[in-house]
Design a protein around this motif. Structure first.
Motif, PDB file in Angstrom:
ATOM      1  N   ASP A  50      -0.869 -58.379  20.598  1.00  0.00           N
ATOM      2  CA  ASP A  50      -0.591 -59.386  19.577  1.00  0.00           C
ATOM      3  C   ASP A  50       0.378 -60.407  20.161  1.00  0.00           C
ATOM      4  N   VAL A  51       0.005 -61.676  20.098  1.00  0.00           N
ATOM      5  CA  VAL A  51       0.863 -62.775  20.542  1.00  0.00           C
ATOM      6  C   VAL A  51       1.417 -63.462  19.297  1.00  0.00           C
ATOM      7  N   VAL A  52       2.728 -63.535  19.188  1.00  0.00           N
ATOM      8  CA  VAL A  52       3.359 -64.138  18.014  1.00  0.00           C
ATOM      9  C   VAL A  52       3.887 -65.514  18.391  1.00  0.00           C
ATOM     10  N   THR A  53       3.362 -66.551  17.727  1.00  0.00           N
ATOM     11  CA  THR A  53       3.736 -67.919  18.097  1.00  0.00           C
ATOM     12  C   THR A  53       3.443 -68.884  16.971  1.00  0.00           C
ATOM     13  N   GLY A  54       4.112 -70.020  17.018  1.00  0.00           N
ATOM     14  CA  GLY A  54       3.770 -71.133  16.147  1.00  0.00           C
ATOM     15  C   GLY A  54       3.121 -72.258  16.931  1.00  0.00           C
ATOM     16  N   ASP A  55       2.725 -71.977  18.162  1.00  0.00           N
ATOM     17  CA  ASP A  55       2.144 -72.960  19.070  1.00  0.00           C
ATOM     18  C   ASP A  55       0.634 -72.765  19.125  1.00  0.00           C
ATOM     19  N   ARG A  56      -0.123 -73.768  18.686  1.00  0.00           N
ATOM     20  CA  ARG A  56      -1.578 -73.652  18.667  1.00  0.00           C
ATOM     21  C   ARG A  56      -2.171 -73.495  20.059  1.00  0.00           C
ATOM     22  N   THR A 112       2.189 -68.318  13.294  1.00  0.00           N
ATOM     23  CA  THR A 112       3.214 -68.374  12.248  1.00  0.00           C
ATOM     24  C   THR A 112       3.304 -69.721  11.545  1.00  0.00           C
ATOM     25  N   GLY A 113       2.326 -70.600  11.783  1.00  0.00           N
ATOM     26  CA  GLY A 113       2.399 -71.976  11.303  1.00  0.00           C
ATOM     27  C   GLY A 113       2.852 -72.142   9.869  1.00  0.00           C
ATOM     28  N   LYS A 114       2.159 -71.522   8.921  1.00  0.00           N
ATOM     29  CA  LYS A 114       2.510 -71.697   7.507  1.00  0.00           C
ATOM     30  C   LYS A 114       3.171 -70.452   6.920  1.00  0.00           C
ATOM     31  N   GLY A 115       2.649 -69.295   7.236  1.00  0.00           N
ATOM     32  CA  GLY A 115       3.124 -68.076   6.595  1.00  0.00           C
ATOM     33  C   GLY A 115       4.306 -67.412   7.257  1.00  0.00           C
ATOM     34  N   GLY A 116       4.729 -67.937   8.423  1.00  0.00           N
ATOM     35  CA  GLY A 116       5.848 -67.325   9.117  1.00  0.00           C
ATOM     36  C   GLY A 116       5.474 -65.965   9.671  1.00  0.00           C
ATOM     37  N   VAL A 117       6.485 -65.191  10.069  1.00  0.00           N
ATOM     38  CA  VAL A 117       6.222 -63.886  10.663  1.00  0.00           C
ATOM     39  C   VAL A 117       5.817 -62.855   9.620  1.00  0.00           C
TER      40      VAL A 117
END
Length: 333
Positions: free
Chosen positions: A163-169, A186-191
């Motif tokens: 699993d990669v956790v990021t806000g970067d598309r 994490t764009g809208k819903g966060g972690v």
């Protein structure tokens, strides 16, 4: 594939999100800022509890704007360049045990990414907290955290779920159902409620079938936040249609070169005008899979690595509760 799961954190993406999302609880500006530090630790606790990884890495930007990318596209992240590391604005005071050059590895006359004044001093503290907790923090000189993530995905895919956790598309290019690689976006819903980035997600949201097709689409589309111009007149929808029609960016470019009559008018003119960009963009946008990332133990820690440093951080910066939440999530007494 085993039941093991690797959780890869795009650290900068998360601590920026924490900085802007977690309230500043200071009663005076004389107190050190801690909102990004507290938020980052809470994110680790939340993610570890929710996804139950057996392995965990906080991936680090040893170089946020690698020279090999700038050489190919000089506008790459150019608008984010801040003052030299040695300037007073970017100086930091860190807790005992901190290693500032690892948090911001650059020479004294190298331009760095411009950080908000209250975030800059928290980044080395986050590095300290990870070290004290025993959570692996990995970077590679001359490479971004994205490249560290890509390299670790390449190294471990097929042997464990990732699993990669990021806000970067950009990291959506790593999605690979066959090897159980997904991106928790994490764009809208966060972690707490990230988008579950699988191939079905790519198809539904971007009309592309897999990570490779997303990469090709993103090159055509460009990304102004990274200084990547893309091709004039081509956004997500058109890019996806072109990749679907020609199979890949390479297939599209061959069709343009061969004079495909279906590609005409302004679209042909724009694709031809962007030829120099399209020649180099794949090497800039594609994350590295072979960065010199240390081969070290990335298992979830079972004990605190440095109790003295952890206690110092807790008492100095008032972060006992976030630390305890992480310890609870890690099941460390």
């Amino acid at each position: 594939m085993t039941s093991e799961r690797l959780l890869l954190l795009d650290s900068a993406s998360l601590y920026f999100r924490a900085f802007f999302g977690v309230p500043d609880q200071r009663s005076s500006s004389d107190e050190p800022p801690t909102n990004a530090l507290r938020g980052f630790l809470d994110m680790i606790a939340t993610l570890t509890t929710a996804h139950q990884p057996t392995h965990l890495v906080a991936c680090w930007d040893n170089d946020w704007r690698p020279q090999f990318r700038v050489d190919l596209i000089p506008s790459y992240k150019a608008h984010r360049v801040g003052e030299p590391v040695g300037s007073a604005k970017n100086s930091v005071n860190v807790a005992a045990g901190a290693v500032p050059d690892q948090a911001h590895p650059a020479s004294a006359d190298t331009a760095i990414e411009e950080l908000p004044d209250d975030l800059s001093p928290q980044v080395p503290l986050i590095a300290d907290a990870l070290a004290a907790l025993g959570i692996a923090r990995l970077g590679a000189d001359g490479f971004e955290a994205d490249d560290v993530i890509g390299t670790l995905v390449e190294r471990h895919r097929g042997s464990m779920a990732i699993d990669v956790v990021t806000g970067d598309r950009d990291l959506l290019q790593l999605i690979d159902d066959a090897n159980s690689v997904r991106v928790l976006y994490t764009g809208k819903g966060g972690v707490r409620e990230p988008d579950q980035g699988t191939q079905a997600y790519l198809q539904e949201k971007y009309a592309v079938p897999n990570g490779d097709a997303y990469l090709d689409m993103s090159i055509l589309r460009g990304d102004t936040s990274d200084g990547l111009p893309g091709v004039k007149g081509i956004g997500d929808k058109t890019a996806a249609q072109l990749i679907a029609a020609y199979g890949s960016l390479e297939g599209l470019r061959k069709a343009v070169a061969d004079g495909d009559p279906a590609i005409k008018g302004a679209r042909r003119a724009n694709l031809e005008a962007a030829a120099a960009y399209l020649d180099v963009a794949p090497r800039v946008v594609r994350v590295a899979r072979d960065a010199p990332v240390a081969d070290t133990d990335i298992s979830l820690p079972t004990k605190v690595a440095d109790t003295r440093l952890l206690s110092l951080l807790a008492s100095t910066y008032g972060i006992t509760n976030p630390i305890n939440r992480v310890l609870g999530a890690l099941q460390i007494p």
